[in-house]
Structure formats: structure tokens, C-alpha cells
Design a protein around this motif. Sequence first.
Motif, mmCIF file in Angstrom:
data_model
loop_
_atom_site.group_PDB
_atom_site.id
_atom_site.type_symbol
_atom_site.label_atom_id
_atom_site.label_comp_id
_atom_site.label_asym_id
_atom_site.label_seq_id
_atom_site.Cartn_x
_atom_site.Cartn_y
_atom_site.Cartn_z
ATOM 1 N N UNK A 21 8.635 -0.006 -0.734
ATOM 2 C CA UNK A 21 7.615 1.042 -0.658
ATOM 3 C C UNK A 21 6.216 0.437 -0.521
ATOM 4 N N UNK A 22 5.951 -0.600 -1.292
ATOM 5 C CA UNK A 22 4.620 -1.202 -1.269
ATOM 6 C C UNK A 22 4.296 -1.804 0.095
ATOM 7 N N UNK A 23 5.257 -2.525 0.672
ATOM 8 C CA UNK A 23 5.026 -3.141 1.973
ATOM 9 C C UNK A 23 4.882 -2.097 3.076
ATOM 10 N N UNK A 24 5.750 -1.089 3.041
ATOM 11 C CA UNK A 24 5.691 -0.039 4.066
ATOM 12 C C UNK A 24 4.350 0.678 4.024
ATOM 13 N N UNK A 25 3.907 1.059 2.821
ATOM 14 C CA UNK A 25 2.651 1.800 2.701
ATOM 15 C C UNK A 25 1.456 0.913 3.046
ATOM 16 N N UNK A 445 -5.470 11.009 -5.070
ATOM 17 C CA UNK A 445 -4.241 11.741 -5.368
ATOM 18 C C UNK A 445 -3.548 12.184 -4.089
ATOM 19 N N UNK A 446 -4.340 12.700 -3.167
ATOM 20 C CA UNK A 446 -3.788 13.188 -1.899
ATOM 21 C C UNK A 446 -3.187 12.055 -1.073
ATOM 22 N N UNK A 447 -3.903 10.946 -0.988
ATOM 23 C CA UNK A 447 -3.437 9.828 -0.169
ATOM 24 C C UNK A 447 -2.190 9.164 -0.759
ATOM 25 N N UNK A 448 -2.153 9.011 -2.080
ATOM 26 C CA UNK A 448 -0.962 8.437 -2.717
ATOM 27 C C UNK A 448 0.247 9.332 -2.453
ATOM 28 N N UNK A 449 0.050 10.641 -2.605
ATOM 29 C CA UNK A 449 1.153 11.574 -2.384
ATOM 30 C C UNK A 449 1.684 11.537 -0.967
ATOM 31 N N UNK A 450 0.797 11.591 0.023
ATOM 32 C CA UNK A 450 1.261 11.634 1.411
ATOM 33 C C UNK A 450 1.866 10.300 1.828
ATOM 34 N N UNK A 451 1.356 9.186 1.286
ATOM 35 C CA UNK A 451 1.934 7.879 1.611
ATOM 36 C C UNK A 451 3.353 7.754 1.072
ATOM 37 N N UNK A 452 3.584 8.196 -0.164
ATOM 38 C CA UNK A 452 4.928 8.153 -0.737
ATOM 39 C C UNK A 452 5.883 9.032 0.064
ATOM 40 N N UNK A 453 5.405 10.209 0.451
ATOM 41 C CA UNK A 453 6.258 11.121 1.218
ATOM 42 C C UNK A 453 6.608 10.546 2.591
ATOM 43 N N UNK A 454 5.606 10.087 3.317
ATOM 44 C CA UNK A 454 5.840 9.571 4.663
ATOM 45 C C UNK A 454 6.701 8.312 4.652
ATOM 46 N N UNK A 455 6.477 7.444 3.674
ATOM 47 C CA UNK A 455 7.292 6.237 3.568
ATOM 48 C C UNK A 455 8.750 6.601 3.333
#
Length: 561
Positions: A21-25, A445-455
Amino acid sequence: MDWLISLFADNTTIAHDVVVYSLVIALGVLLGKVKFFGISLGVTFVLFVGIVAGHFGFDIGNAELLKFVREFGLILFVFSIGIQVGPSFFSSFKKGGMQMNLIAALTVALNVVVALIIYYTCSDVTVPQIVGILSGAVTNTPGLGAAQQALDSLGQGGTDALSMGYAAAYPLGVIGIILSMILLKVVFKIKVDKEVKEIEDEKENSQLKPYVVTFEIENNLINGKTVLELNNIIDHHFVISRLKKHNTGEVIIPTSKTVLEKGDMLLIVCSAADEHVFLTVLGHRIEHQWNEEPTTTGEVVSRRILVTNSHYNGRTLGSLRLHNGYRLNATRVNRAGVDLIASANLAIQVGDRITVVGDPSHIERLATRLGNSMKRLHEPNMFTMFIGIFLGIIAGCIPIAIPGMSATMQLGIAGGPLVVAILLSRFGYKLKLVTYTSSSASLMLREVGICLFLASVGISAGGNFYDTVFNAQGLRWVMYGFIITVVPLIIMSILARAKYKFNYLSILGIMSGSYTDPPALAYGNKVANNDAPAVAYSTVYPLTMFLRVITAQLLVLLLAS
């Protein structure tokens, strides 16, 4: 080195999942800043990096963990959006905003109609695929999440097909919006400089922005009247900030009982459109410097006080008793960058900045009472956030029966938190909930959420993406998405320009907002070199986001059930 190889190869450990997850994001965010022909995809590039990672075997072994991260990321994203846009959601339905929102809603409907035409006329596309293509064509990620929820509720699978359709259509979705903007400019032979001047002239003549002006009383009929009587004579919202007596030169903060005399000078905060009323009733306007002037009791200054004490969240300005308790006048309230006239019935909220005029010592007492602490304002309101998510999930699970459909509809974990967040941000003060969130905290908050979802979506779909998309079928998906993107925009933009006579810069914002697309907005802002596109974008964005989430679910339920 075996431990390092094991870390990347063994997908049964939490450490492996976190590393992936970390590398992808990280790579997605980095590559999202790269501009192609002046356009960057932003965090959406996380989706494509996730697809590549999934294709090369860097997957998440625990399917339940993958699903949890995907759904929780979506919840964080939509809830933060709702908190951000909620205060402007209901005000966006005023006269000018109503027309903009109608055009945006029409665009949403046309997107659905075009998608349905493609689905019923082309036999090579399934329900999950066409809904995914639609979500990608209109660049709306929460719609994709809502559709996935609807598919899961039907137990039919197909979420990977949704993701692949979305990824195939998204890039040309962004390009299609910008091409439509350029096409509109060419067809109507629009000169941007002229449109910019129109916007600037409109701002100068704005009827909503507080207008500060000084009048000298010349009307004999006003001589001897009190401020309260003047309020009854002039039936408009206004505040007398300061009064300078003609005979002594004393500057005072007037109250409702203050007696007005001919020759007195009044510093009035009102609407620009109401200036002619004061010219008729009081006398001519004059130029006068009011910055700081001595009085018999000290000096009169103007200061802004930041409301950070949650005790006053939702209280009206009149309840603060500024005249009697502090001998102060409130002239205007700044909320989220917008100045409002300080009327007595205006409900203040945490984060508001109140401009008051009076003695510095009295202002300091009021500031202590209202908080006026930037540090406190930056403290996150975790209770409101999680109670809001709790209520949003409950609201999202409520079954909604629709006539003619075998399955009930739910707002889901995308629509429920979005609706609750909008309502809380607008009416939360009635429940004594502080919904203010600093822009930096909201963005994080918004960016963390969308990054987790898209990843999560990318990693899940990556295994079969190449075989499914990079062929003749995938090329047709791209073409379908481009049609869904461009055709409604052309119809909408022509209608907005030819019938409603909207300014070109505002149309750029409507086009970006109706597709909830930040890259397109960035292009519009670059063309305009002012905030006109951003204003239109924020006007239509809340309703559009809600409609995108709902229509994505409805399409799945209507076509797949």
C-alpha cells in the motif's frame, strides 16, 4: 537478504500488505504530479500504479483486509467532502445557483441516458462494465464505490469489471472535458479577456458583499430620530459601525437608543445595492478616514475575533448583547472566506471571524469570551467525525423501496456518510456539535481516504486488467467512455451559453463541477486567471456528487436485478 525478499513475496503478512500500500500510494502521488500537455491526474494516478502492482503479482493476500481498506478509505473521502461542502450546499440553490445546479443535474441525466443507449445497443458490454465506464467517463470515484456496494448487495460479483471499466475510461474522461471547453470557446468565438472583464464588473456590483460607506445626515426629518427608529424607516439589513458627532467631533459606537442629529457622520455597512436608499433618507456620501480616532472614553478600533469557543456554536449575534455588554458593534462576519452582513439573527459557527468596532479593552473582553484561539481551532473534532461516520453508516443501510424494482436501494457507505456529513456541517450546531475542520486537516483526511480506496481498487483489478483492456474490447470501452464524457458536455455547454447566457468562465466551472474533476478545474482556473470557475465548481459540486453516488447505484439495481 532473504527477509527482504520474503517481505515482498509473502502476501500473508501485515507487513507485506502495508509495504505494498505504501509503495503504490507513494509512487501514485509522485507520478500524479507529472503533467501531460499541461494536465496532471493527481492522486488518481494511484489507481494506475495499483493496477500495475496487481498485474505483476504485488497483491494483498487477505481479501477481507483489502475490502476493509477500500471501504474505509471511501468513507473517509466522502465524509470529508460532505463536511467541506455542506455549508454551501443549501445556499447553492439560490437564484443563480439554482440555474447552475439544474444544468449540472441535466448533465448527470444525459450521462446516464448515453450510457443506457450504449448498453442496450452494444451487446459486448455487461452491467458492471458499463457502470464502471460511466464512473470513469465522468471521473467520479465515489460513484464507483457506490456501484461496487450495490453489486455486493446483489451478490452477483463483477466488482473487478467495474474497476477495469473505470480505469479504461478515466484518462480520456479528463481529456474529453478539456476538449469540450476548447470546443465551446471556438464555436461561440469567445474572447477570454472580455469574459474576465464581465466577471470583474459583476463582482464590483455584487449585491451580497458587505459594502462600507460613510454618510452625512442632511435630512431634517432624521434629526432627533434614534438608531432604532432609523432601522424601522430603512427596512434593509445594515449596521452603523461608528458615529461621529457634528458638534463635538466625538466618535462613538451607537446603540439602538442613540439619537441622530443633522450633520452627524455615520459609517454604515450594508449591501451595495441599497446605497441609493441611504442617499435618499440620510444625505450624500462622503470620504472620511475612520481607522482610529480618539473619543471621550478612549479610542475606537476595528478588530476581527475568531470564534473558537464551542459554547457559542449556533448562537445568534443578537444573543451576544454586544451593545449593552461591551459597547461594541459587529459589522460583518467572515465564514469560509465569504463576508456576511452581521445581522442580529445570524447564527455564528465555530471558525467564523467577526469584525467588531469599539474600545480595544472591550474587544479584548469579547475575544476572551469567544475563544479567539487559532491553536484551538486547529484541534481536530474527533467526536463529531466518528459520530458522523456512525450515523452515516446507519443512514446508508436503511433500505429504500423503489416501485418497479425487485431489490431495495440503500445510500450505502458512500451515500450515507456523504448525506449525514452535509447535514451535520450545516445543522450540527443545533446539536451542539462542532463541525469546523481546518482546510489542511480536511484535505489530509480526504487525500488519505481516496488514496487507500484507489490503491485497493487498482491492486484488486490489476491481475486481469491487461488481458481484459488491452485488446479490441478495451479499445471499445475507451471509445464508449469518451462518448459518455463529451456528448452531454457539448449539449450542456451550448444550453448554458445560448439560453442562459452564462459567462464562459462560469461554464468552465460548471463543466468541471458536474464531473467532480479537479484536473479540469485546474485547467479552467489557468484559462480564467481568477476564481470564477472555482466559484461555479463549488456551487454545483455538492449536488452533483450526491447525484453521481445515487445514479451509479440505481443503474446497477435497475439493470442487474
